[in-house]
Design a protein around this motif. Structure first.
Motif, PDB file in Angstrom:
ATOM      1  N   VAL A 205     -20.966  -0.480 -22.741  1.00  0.00           N
ATOM      2  CA  VAL A 205     -19.549   0.468 -23.390  1.00  0.00           C
ATOM      3  C   VAL A 205     -18.826  -0.378 -22.484  1.00  0.00           C
ATOM      4  O   VAL A 205     -19.099  -0.862 -21.732  1.00  0.00           O
ATOM      5  CB  VAL A 205     -19.265   1.678 -23.389  1.00  0.00           C
ATOM      6  CG1 VAL A 205     -18.741   2.224 -23.334  1.00  0.00           C
ATOM      7  CG2 VAL A 205     -20.850   2.329 -23.883  1.00  0.00           C
ATOM      8  N   LEU A 206     -16.832  -0.706 -22.996  1.00  0.00           N
ATOM      9  CA  LEU A 206     -16.232  -1.574 -22.961  1.00  0.00           C
ATOM     10  C   LEU A 206     -15.592  -0.802 -22.238  1.00  0.00           C
ATOM     11  O   LEU A 206     -15.016  -0.616 -23.936  1.00  0.00           O
ATOM     12  CB  LEU A 206     -16.245  -2.795 -23.060  1.00  0.00           C
ATOM     13  CG  LEU A 206     -17.470  -3.345 -23.379  1.00  0.00           C
ATOM     14  CD1 LEU A 206     -16.882  -4.757 -24.092  1.00  0.00           C
ATOM     15  CD2 LEU A 206     -17.645  -5.090 -21.925  1.00  0.00           C
ATOM     16  N   LYS A 207     -14.566  -0.935 -21.614  1.00  0.00           N
ATOM     17  CA  LYS A 207     -12.969  -0.321 -21.103  1.00  0.00           C
ATOM     18  C   LYS A 207     -12.688  -1.290 -20.879  1.00  0.00           C
ATOM     19  O   LYS A 207     -12.224  -2.678 -19.795  1.00  0.00           O
ATOM     20  CB  LYS A 207     -13.735   0.444 -19.966  1.00  0.00           C
ATOM     21  CG  LYS A 207     -11.447   0.738 -19.540  1.00  0.00           C
ATOM     22  CD  LYS A 207     -11.546   1.733 -18.683  1.00  0.00           C
ATOM     23  CE  LYS A 207     -10.428   2.323 -18.537  1.00  0.00           C
ATOM     24  NZ  LYS A 207     -10.062   2.877 -16.618  1.00  0.00           N
ATOM     25  N   LEU A 208     -11.274  -1.873 -21.933  1.00  0.00           N
ATOM     26  CA  LEU A 208     -10.431  -3.276 -22.044  1.00  0.00           C
ATOM     27  C   LEU A 208      -9.674  -2.963 -21.740  1.00  0.00           C
ATOM     28  O   LEU A 208      -8.598  -1.900 -22.190  1.00  0.00           O
ATOM     29  CB  LEU A 208     -11.327  -4.005 -23.034  1.00  0.00           C
ATOM     30  CG  LEU A 208     -12.458  -4.589 -23.353  1.00  0.00           C
ATOM     31  CD1 LEU A 208     -12.745  -4.841 -24.436  1.00  0.00           C
ATOM     32  CD2 LEU A 208     -12.918  -5.125 -22.497  1.00  0.00           C
ATOM     33  N   PRO A 209      -8.868  -3.730 -20.706  1.00  0.00           N
ATOM     34  CA  PRO A 209      -6.669  -4.082 -21.743  1.00  0.00           C
ATOM     35  C   PRO A 209      -6.860  -4.182 -22.996  1.00  0.00           C
ATOM     36  O   PRO A 209      -7.546  -5.526 -23.425  1.00  0.00           O
ATOM     37  CB  PRO A 209      -6.398  -4.952 -20.069  1.00  0.00           C
ATOM     38  CG  PRO A 209      -8.095  -5.752 -19.734  1.00  0.00           C
ATOM     39  CD  PRO A 209      -9.299  -5.100 -20.721  1.00  0.00           C
ATOM     40  N   TYR A 210      -5.176  -3.763 -23.203  1.00  0.00           N
ATOM     41  CA  TYR A 210      -5.027  -4.869 -24.336  1.00  0.00           C
ATOM     42  C   TYR A 210      -5.300  -6.179 -24.012  1.00  0.00           C
ATOM     43  O   TYR A 210      -4.152  -6.472 -23.435  1.00  0.00           O
ATOM     44  CB  TYR A 210      -3.582  -4.009 -24.711  1.00  0.00           C
ATOM     45  CG  TYR A 210      -3.444  -4.351 -26.380  1.00  0.00           C
ATOM     46  CD1 TYR A 210      -3.202  -4.084 -27.013  1.00  0.00           C
ATOM     47  CD2 TYR A 210      -1.831  -5.259 -26.417  1.00  0.00           C
ATOM     48  CE1 TYR A 210      -3.090  -4.312 -28.520  1.00  0.00           C
ATOM     49  CE2 TYR A 210      -1.204  -5.504 -27.076  1.00  0.00           C
ATOM     50  CZ  TYR A 210      -2.473  -5.017 -28.859  1.00  0.00           C
ATOM     51  OH  TYR A 210      -1.700  -5.414 -29.564  1.00  0.00           O
ATOM     52  N   PRO A 211      -5.023  -6.974 -25.039  1.00  0.00           N
ATOM     53  CA  PRO A 211      -5.493  -8.350 -25.296  1.00  0.00           C
ATOM     54  C   PRO A 211      -4.345  -9.314 -25.580  1.00  0.00           C
ATOM     55  O   PRO A 211      -4.374 -11.043 -25.635  1.00  0.00           O
ATOM     56  CB  PRO A 211      -6.934  -8.703 -26.167  1.00  0.00           C
ATOM     57  CG  PRO A 211      -6.783  -6.978 -27.215  1.00  0.00           C
ATOM     58  CD  PRO A 211      -6.434  -6.042 -26.194  1.00  0.00           C
ATOM     59  N   GLY A 212      -3.368  -8.134 -25.757  1.00  0.00           N
ATOM     60  CA  GLY A 212      -2.064  -8.724 -26.743  1.00  0.00           C
ATOM     61  C   GLY A 212      -1.926  -8.846 -28.102  1.00  0.00           C
ATOM     62  O   GLY A 212      -0.958  -9.188 -28.282  1.00  0.00           O
ATOM     63  N   THR A 213      -2.652  -9.219 -28.769  1.00  0.00           N
ATOM     64  CA  THR A 213      -2.278  -9.498 -30.381  1.00  0.00           C
ATOM     65  C   THR A 213      -3.078  -8.633 -31.473  1.00  0.00           C
ATOM     66  O   THR A 213      -4.816  -8.580 -30.581  1.00  0.00           O
ATOM     67  CB  THR A 213      -2.593 -10.646 -30.492  1.00  0.00           C
ATOM     68  OG1 THR A 213      -3.688 -11.239 -30.404  1.00  0.00           O
ATOM     69  CG2 THR A 213      -1.616 -11.707 -29.987  1.00  0.00           C
ATOM     70  N   ALA A 214      -3.221  -8.431 -32.796  1.00  0.00           N
ATOM     71  CA  ALA A 214      -4.157  -7.640 -33.444  1.00  0.00           C
ATOM     72  C   ALA A 214      -5.011  -8.537 -33.430  1.00  0.00           C
ATOM     73  O   ALA A 214      -6.389  -8.190 -33.899  1.00  0.00           O
ATOM     74  CB  ALA A 214      -3.367  -7.606 -34.533  1.00  0.00           C
ATOM     75  N   GLU A 215      -4.851 -10.139 -33.911  1.00  0.00           N
ATOM     76  CA  GLU A 215      -6.178 -10.787 -33.911  1.00  0.00           C
ATOM     77  C   GLU A 215      -7.150 -11.254 -33.026  1.00  0.00           C
ATOM     78  O   GLU A 215      -8.208 -11.270 -32.660  1.00  0.00           O
ATOM     79  CB  GLU A 215      -5.384 -12.223 -33.686  1.00  0.00           C
ATOM     80  CG  GLU A 215      -6.757 -13.915 -33.826  1.00  0.00           C
ATOM     81  CD  GLU A 215      -6.049 -14.825 -34.254  1.00  0.00           C
ATOM     82  OE1 GLU A 215      -6.469 -15.540 -34.661  1.00  0.00           O
ATOM     83  OE2 GLU A 215      -4.540 -14.834 -33.751  1.00  0.00           O
ATOM     84  N   ALA A 230     -13.454   0.468 -26.143  1.00  0.00           N
ATOM     85  CA  ALA A 230     -11.536   1.048 -25.400  1.00  0.00           C
ATOM     86  C   ALA A 230     -10.908   1.061 -24.851  1.00  0.00           C
ATOM     87  O   ALA A 230     -11.202  -0.163 -23.781  1.00  0.00           O
ATOM     88  CB  ALA A 230     -12.197   2.891 -24.856  1.00  0.00           C
ATOM     89  N   VAL A 231      -9.484   1.011 -25.262  1.00  0.00           N
ATOM     90  CA  VAL A 231      -7.954   0.372 -24.092  1.00  0.00           C
ATOM     91  C   VAL A 231      -7.871   1.185 -23.513  1.00  0.00           C
ATOM     92  O   VAL A 231      -7.462   1.611 -23.445  1.00  0.00           O
ATOM     93  CB  VAL A 231      -7.230  -0.190 -25.963  1.00  0.00           C
ATOM     94  CG1 VAL A 231      -6.367   0.892 -26.228  1.00  0.00           C
ATOM     95  CG2 VAL A 231      -6.491  -1.008 -25.118  1.00  0.00           C
ATOM     96  N   LEU A 232      -7.584   0.219 -22.115  1.00  0.00           N
ATOM     97  CA  LEU A 232      -6.760   0.555 -21.695  1.00  0.00           C
ATOM     98  C   LEU A 232      -5.372   1.035 -21.198  1.00  0.00           C
ATOM     99  O   LEU A 232      -4.723  -0.180 -22.407  1.00  0.00           O
ATOM    100  CB  LEU A 232      -7.401   0.153 -19.720  1.00  0.00           C
ATOM    101  CG  LEU A 232      -7.388  -0.273 -19.671  1.00  0.00           C
ATOM    102  CD1 LEU A 232      -5.739  -0.947 -18.542  1.00  0.00           C
ATOM    103  CD2 LEU A 232      -8.772  -1.122 -18.187  1.00  0.00           C
ATOM    104  N   SER A 233      -5.001   1.988 -20.644  1.00  0.00           N
ATOM    105  CA  SER A 233      -2.430   1.716 -20.837  1.00  0.00           C
ATOM    106  C   SER A 233      -2.539   0.796 -19.676  1.00  0.00           C
ATOM    107  O   SER A 233      -1.511   0.163 -19.995  1.00  0.00           O
ATOM    108  CB  SER A 233      -3.153   2.892 -20.690  1.00  0.00           C
ATOM    109  OG  SER A 233      -2.467   3.564 -19.162  1.00  0.00           O
ATOM    110  N   ALA A 234      -3.386   0.682 -18.571  1.00  0.00           N
ATOM    111  CA  ALA A 234      -2.989  -0.171 -17.866  1.00  0.00           C
ATOM    112  C   ALA A 234      -1.473   0.250 -17.176  1.00  0.00           C
ATOM    113  O   ALA A 234      -0.589  -0.548 -16.282  1.00  0.00           O
ATOM    114  CB  ALA A 234      -2.518  -2.309 -17.894  1.00  0.00           C
ATOM    115  N   GLY A 235      -1.066   1.632 -17.069  1.00  0.00           N
ATOM    116  CA  GLY A 235       0.448   1.618 -16.341  1.00  0.00           C
ATOM    117  C   GLY A 235       1.734   1.246 -17.602  1.00  0.00           C
ATOM    118  O   GLY A 235       2.516   1.952 -17.019  1.00  0.00           O
ATOM    119  N   VAL A 236       1.818   0.944 -18.675  1.00  0.00           N
ATOM    120  CA  VAL A 236       2.492   0.988 -19.407  1.00  0.00           C
ATOM    121  C   VAL A 236       3.038   2.066 -19.691  1.00  0.00           C
ATOM    122  O   VAL A 236       2.568   3.118 -20.047  1.00  0.00           O
ATOM    123  CB  VAL A 236       2.464  -0.072 -20.891  1.00  0.00           C
ATOM    124  CG1 VAL A 236       1.764  -1.316 -20.752  1.00  0.00           C
ATOM    125  CG2 VAL A 236       0.897   0.905 -22.138  1.00  0.00           C
TER     126      VAL A 236
END
Length: 302
Positions: A205-215, A230-236
């Motif tokens: 199971v992975l918790k990942l930074p948003y990679p920046g693009t839909a692609e 799952a995507v993490l919020s990184a404080g944005v």
């Protein structure tokens, strides 16, 4: 890909909501939480682990009770949040293994650290549904990752031996001398390749930074196969994260493990203020995220 065992799958089901999506509240931060509670370093130093525990208890009681899972640390938050009856019986518990902060190698790379004495057996003894390990990775610098990959493999093997769910998280980071523009341009690739490293180590199971693009999100979903992420919020800020969640869910993400974007401007050393903000600001933000996740889960099931 490494498939979950029956016991791990049961743990994963518990950290998900009824729609099968992860919606976990992350509040295992320590140093970062101190900087949000007080801007002056001297005042930050006066914030004890017990005081951080009070803040985490409020986040758990008012925000995490509206989610499927909470991620807490074993220094400030557990076992007290279990022992004091703060944690809702229907809210799963992930316990973080990583220590706050990092060491620096002679070459300037970040070296991840573990909380002493916290392993899979201890997570189970503390009432955890599972654990979470975070390491730093720079996939373009193989020499930067040996120490952190060793930690990752160690934790994955330990939790596998105990047959206990482990969520694997990694973060990328900007190197000294690297411009913000160069780093931003590399981020999608760094997240994709960090995902590949994590999967090769056996992450389930992975918790990942948003990679920046839909692609990049779609590439991660293809690479991960049956491994949910799952995507993490990184404080944005909340609006930015909401947009990221939409794109991630459109492209195969299985939910969110979110912290600061929900509560960073709600916490306060004045607990009355903190509780009011969590109820009136953080919970509505969570409901918006849940609505987005629910929408895309329904579309995927149709």
């Amino acid at each position: 890909m490494t498939k979950m065992t029956t016991a791990e799958l049961r743990g994963y089901q518990q950290i998900c909501g009824k729609d099968g999506a992860m919606v976990a509240i992350a509040c295992d931060q320590r140093g970062g939480m101190r900087t949000l509670l007080a801007s002056d370093p001297d005042e930050q130093a006066k914030i004890t682990n017990d005081m951080l525990g009070d803040t985490k208890a409020d986040i758990t009681r008012y925000l995490a009770s509206a989610a499927s899972c909470v991620l807490l640390d074993p220094l400030c938050a557990v076992p007290r949040i279990v022992d004091e009856g703060v944690l809702n019986r229907d809210t799963a518990l992930l316990i973080g293994l990583d220590a706050s902060g990092f060491d620096i190698s002679p070459e300037g790379y970040r070296l991840s650290r573990l909380v002493p004495g916290i392993d899979a057996r201890r997570v189970r003894a503390l009432g955890g549904t599972g654990g979470k390990i975070m390491v730093y990775l720079r996939a373009d610098k193989p020499e930067a990752n040996d120490h952190n990959i060793a930690i990752l493999r160690q934790c994955i093997a330990d939790f596998g031996q105990e047959d206990l769910l482990l969520v694997v998280e990694f973060l990328t980071y900007q190197l000294d001398g690297e411009s913000p523009e160069d780093y931003a341009a590399k981020t999608p690739w760094l997240v994709e390749e960090g995902t590949r490293i994590s999967l090769e180590c056996g992450a389930k199971v992975l918790k990942l930074p948003y990679p920046g693009t839909a692609e990049a999100c779609a590439n991660i979903t293809r690479m991960a196969g049956e491994v949910p992420w799952a995507v993490l919020s990184a404080g944005v800020n909340h609006a930015t994260f909401l947009g990221q969640v939409k794109i991630a869910m459109q492209n195969g993400a299985s939910g969110v493990i979110a912290g600061r974007s929900l509560w960073k401007d709600c916490i306060s050393l004045d607990r009355d203020i903190q509780r009011e903000r969590l109820k009136t600001i953080a919970v509505p933000r969570l409901r918006e995220i849940q609505a987005v996740i629910g929408h895309y889960r329904q579309k995927a099931a149709a």
